[in-house]
Design an enzyme around this catalytic site. Structure first.
Site, PDB file in Angstrom:
ATOM      1  CB  SER A  24      -0.867  -0.037   1.266  1.00  0.00           C
ATOM      2  OG  SER A  24      -2.033   0.718   1.094  1.00  0.00           O
ATOM      3  N   PRO A  25       0.436   2.328  -0.663  1.00  0.00           N
ATOM      4  CG  PRO A  25      -0.974   3.955  -1.534  1.00  0.00           C
ATOM      5  CD  PRO A  25      -0.812   2.474  -1.406  1.00  0.00           C
ATOM      6  CB  CYS A  27       3.768   9.698   3.268  1.00  0.00           C
ATOM      7  SG  CYS A  27       2.591  10.383   2.126  1.00  0.00           S
ATOM      8  CB  ALA A  59       0.988  10.631  -1.549  1.00  0.00           C
ATOM      9  CD  GLN A 101      -1.533   7.201  -3.211  1.00  0.00           C
ATOM     10  OE1 GLN A 101      -0.720   7.577  -2.377  1.00  0.00           O
ATOM     11  NE2 GLN A 101      -2.720   6.702  -2.878  1.00  0.00           N
ATOM     12  CE1 TYR A 183      -3.238  14.670   2.514  1.00  0.00           C
ATOM     13  CE2 TYR A 183      -3.689  12.348   2.166  1.00  0.00           C
ATOM     14  CZ  TYR A 183      -3.093  13.353   2.901  1.00  0.00           C
ATOM     15  OH  TYR A 183      -2.384  13.053   4.028  1.00  0.00           O
ATOM     16  NE  ARG A 231      -5.333   3.565  -1.110  1.00  0.00           N
ATOM     17  CZ  ARG A 231      -4.574   3.080  -0.122  1.00  0.00           C
ATOM     18  NH1 ARG A 231      -4.077   3.883   0.797  1.00  0.00           N
ATOM     19  NH2 ARG A 231      -4.301   1.798  -0.065  1.00  0.00           N
ATOM     20  N   GLY A 325      -0.178  -2.168   4.387  1.00  0.00           N
ATOM     21  CA  GLY A 325       0.738  -1.061   4.652  1.00  0.00           C
ATOM     22  C   GLY A 325       1.688  -1.423   5.771  1.00  0.00           C
ATOM     23  NE  ARG A 326      -1.215   0.497   9.988  1.00  0.00           N
ATOM     24  CZ  ARG A 326      -2.357   0.770  10.618  1.00  0.00           C
ATOM     25  NH1 ARG A 326      -2.319   1.480  11.752  1.00  0.00           N
ATOM     26  NH2 ARG A 326      -3.508   0.356  10.143  1.00  0.00           N
TER      27      ARG A 326
HETATM   28  N1  FMN Z   1      -2.223   6.043   1.993  1.00  0.00           N
HETATM   29  C1  FMN Z   1      -2.154   6.633   0.784  1.00  0.00           C
HETATM   30  O1  FMN Z   1      -3.084   6.505   0.001  1.00  0.00           O
HETATM   31  N2  FMN Z   1      -1.066   7.381   0.427  1.00  0.00           N
HETATM   32  C2  FMN Z   1      -0.016   7.568   1.262  1.00  0.00           C
HETATM   33  O2  FMN Z   1       0.963   8.206   0.875  1.00  0.00           O
HETATM   34  C3  FMN Z   1      -0.079   6.984   2.551  1.00  0.00           C
HETATM   35  N3  FMN Z   1       0.919   7.149   3.455  1.00  0.00           N
HETATM   36  C4  FMN Z   1       0.951   6.387   4.592  1.00  0.00           C
HETATM   37  C5  FMN Z   1       2.076   6.413   5.429  1.00  0.00           C
HETATM   38  C6  FMN Z   1       2.164   5.567   6.531  1.00  0.00           C
HETATM   39  C7  FMN Z   1       3.409   5.571   7.363  1.00  0.00           C
HETATM   40  C8  FMN Z   1       1.073   4.713   6.850  1.00  0.00           C
HETATM   41  C9  FMN Z   1       1.144   3.775   8.029  1.00  0.00           C
HETATM   42  C10 FMN Z   1      -0.056   4.727   6.059  1.00  0.00           C
HETATM   43  C11 FMN Z   1      -0.125   5.539   4.919  1.00  0.00           C
HETATM   44  N4  FMN Z   1      -1.242   5.492   4.058  1.00  0.00           N
HETATM   45  C12 FMN Z   1      -1.197   6.172   2.865  1.00  0.00           C
HETATM   46  C13 FMN Z   1      -2.336   4.543   4.310  1.00  0.00           C
HETATM   47  C14 FMN Z   1      -1.919   3.124   3.885  1.00  0.00           C
HETATM   48  O3  FMN Z   1      -1.721   3.043   2.488  1.00  0.00           O
HETATM   49  C15 FMN Z   1      -2.979   2.095   4.309  1.00  0.00           C
HETATM   50  O4  FMN Z   1      -4.158   2.383   3.610  1.00  0.00           O
HETATM   51  C16 FMN Z   1      -3.229   2.123   5.824  1.00  0.00           C
HETATM   52  O5  FMN Z   1      -2.004   2.112   6.522  1.00  0.00           O
HETATM   53  C17 FMN Z   1      -4.068   0.927   6.277  1.00  0.00           C
HETATM   54  O6  FMN Z   1      -3.436  -0.286   5.944  1.00  0.00           O
HETATM   55  P1  FMN Z   1      -2.584  -1.141   7.042  1.00  0.00           P
HETATM   56  O7  FMN Z   1      -3.494  -1.382   8.199  1.00  0.00           O
HETATM   57  O8  FMN Z   1      -2.214  -2.387   6.292  1.00  0.00           O
HETATM   58  O9  FMN Z   1      -1.393  -0.320   7.421  1.00  0.00           O
END
Ligand code: FMN
Length: 357
Positions: A24-25, A27, A59, A101, A183, A231, A325-326
């Site tokens: 997952s994207p 930042c 992003a 993204q 956003y 997204r 993501g995490r």
């Molecule tokens: N979501 C986006 O769409 N774009 C981002 O740039 C973005 N940056 C993130 C940065 C961090 C450190 C984390 C933890 C999440 C970010 N997210 C972003 C959300 C994640 O893509 C994801 O949707 C969210 O963490 C839930 O998934 P998870 O429970 O597997 O972490």
């Protein structure tokens, strides 16, 4: 036993993802002037060695004013192409695919990265003037946006298309338009952030207009043989906001615009949101879109932690792709571990497989 769906390939236009796991994207707030560096190569590259089917960059701002923080990645000038090209080359050499993204933060731009501060970055520390659908800020600690003129709107649409063209040169396989998490494009979708009275505000048709213009511009700049993701936040989790019914209605239109995958997240639009988070809490949103708009693939995301949960989502028909993501930050080799758990062949790079692991 049948092969797990999580490790079955997926064809998207001319691409074949080797499995259904997606990074997952996220930042990382680690670029200078939007330019990728060794951190981004190592960070994104590790997921290719870990066996991810698709890696999505953080992003990546389509204009300097569209950055969330001064340290965001960008694709607003040609100088930003080559460093990203090294990353896409590395990922391809090790058997994964990589998407970008494309993002504009709108009224949530010009803020500190999380470990550097909170709220608006002052001009003397590199902050800038931000734009939004109207003059309302996200929170009292955030910058006050200038309401976007029609010229601003045309420029944003053109910036998304220009960034998409640079992403092609940089070697990306997929593009994802970021219309979630409060956003810019999400700000236009939601009645809670968009009080415009022109053709970009008010009715559902007006609120989705900017997103549709961006999708059309990116789709025509992006090669026909490569897939396009969008997204969205399926709901604002707030009274009077964007919600799941509108998401389904939007999805049914996006499929006619050449969008291949809807990446279904939620929230981020308003501080009034009330979310109950828990394992798989956003999966029902992806499932509803997939059930009502079967022509559009969905990607589920959010607190999907275990291989069994990921496999269950695919087996239920709730989504076609599973983004984490995490869990990928905790274990960049998540797909290899998941494959062993589910009884599939781990997607090891040759260098690791030959080590007799
Ligand atoms: N979501 C986006 O769409 N774009 C981002 O740039 C973005 N940056 C993130 C940065 C961090 C450190 C984390 C933890 C999440 C970010 N997210 C972003 C959300 C994640 O893509 C994801 O949707 C969210 O963490 C839930 O998934 P998870 O429970 O597997 O972490």
């Amino acid at each position: 036993a049948p092969a797990p769906l999580l490790f079955s390939p997926l064809k998207l236009r001319s691409l074949t993802l080797k499995n259904r796991t997606v990074v997952s994207p996220m930042c990382m707030y680690s670029a200078q002037n939007g330019v990728a560096n060794d951190f981004h190569l190592t960070h994104l590259g590790q997921f290719a060695l870990g066996g991810a089917g698709l890696i999505v960059t953080e992003a990546t701002a389509v204009s300097p004013e569209g950055r969330i923080s001064p340290e965001d990645l960008g694709l607003w000038t040609d100088e930003q192409i080559v460093p990203l090209g090294h990353i896409t080359d590395f990922v391809h050499r090790h058997g994964s695919l990589i998407g970008v993204q494309l993002a504009h933060a709108g009224r949530k731009a010009s803020t500190y990265s999380p470990w550097r501060g909170r709220g608006a970055v002052p001009a003397e520390l590199g902050g800038w003037e931000v734009i939004g659908p109207d003059g309302e800020r996200f929170h009292e600690t955030y910058p006050v946006p200038a309401p976007m003129s029609h010229d601003d709107i045309r420029r944003v649409v053109a910036d998304f298309a220009a960034a998409a063209r640079r992403a092609v040169v940089a070697g990306f396989d997929a593009a994802e338009i970021h219309a979630a998490h409060g956003y810019l494009l999400h700000q236009f979708l939601s009645p809670l952030a968009n009080t415009r009275t022109d053709e970009y505000g008010g009715s559902f048709e007006n609120r989705i207009r900017l997103l549709l213009e961006v999708v059309r511009a990116v789709r025509s700049a992006w090669p026909m043989h490569l897939p396009l993701f969008v997204r969205v936040s399926a709901t604002d989790w707030a009274e009077g906001g964007w919600d799941l019914d509108q998401t389904v209605q939007l999805a049914s239109l996006l499929r006619f615009e050449g969008v291949d995958v809807l990446d279904v997240s939620s929230g981020g639009l308003t501080t009034a949101q009330r979310i109950t988070v828990g394992p798989l809490y956003q999966v029902p949103f992806a499932a509803r879109v997939r059930a009502e708009v079967p022509e559009l693939l969905t990607m589920a995301v959010g607190m999907i932690e275990t291989p069994e949960q990921a496999e269950g989502i695919l087996q239920n028909g709730d989504a076609d792709l599973v983004a984490l993501g995490r869990p990928f930050l905790r274990d960049p080799h998540w797909p290899q571990r998941a494959a062993r758990t589910l009884g599939a062949t781990p997607p090891l790079p040759d260098m690791y497989a030959r080590a007799g692991w």
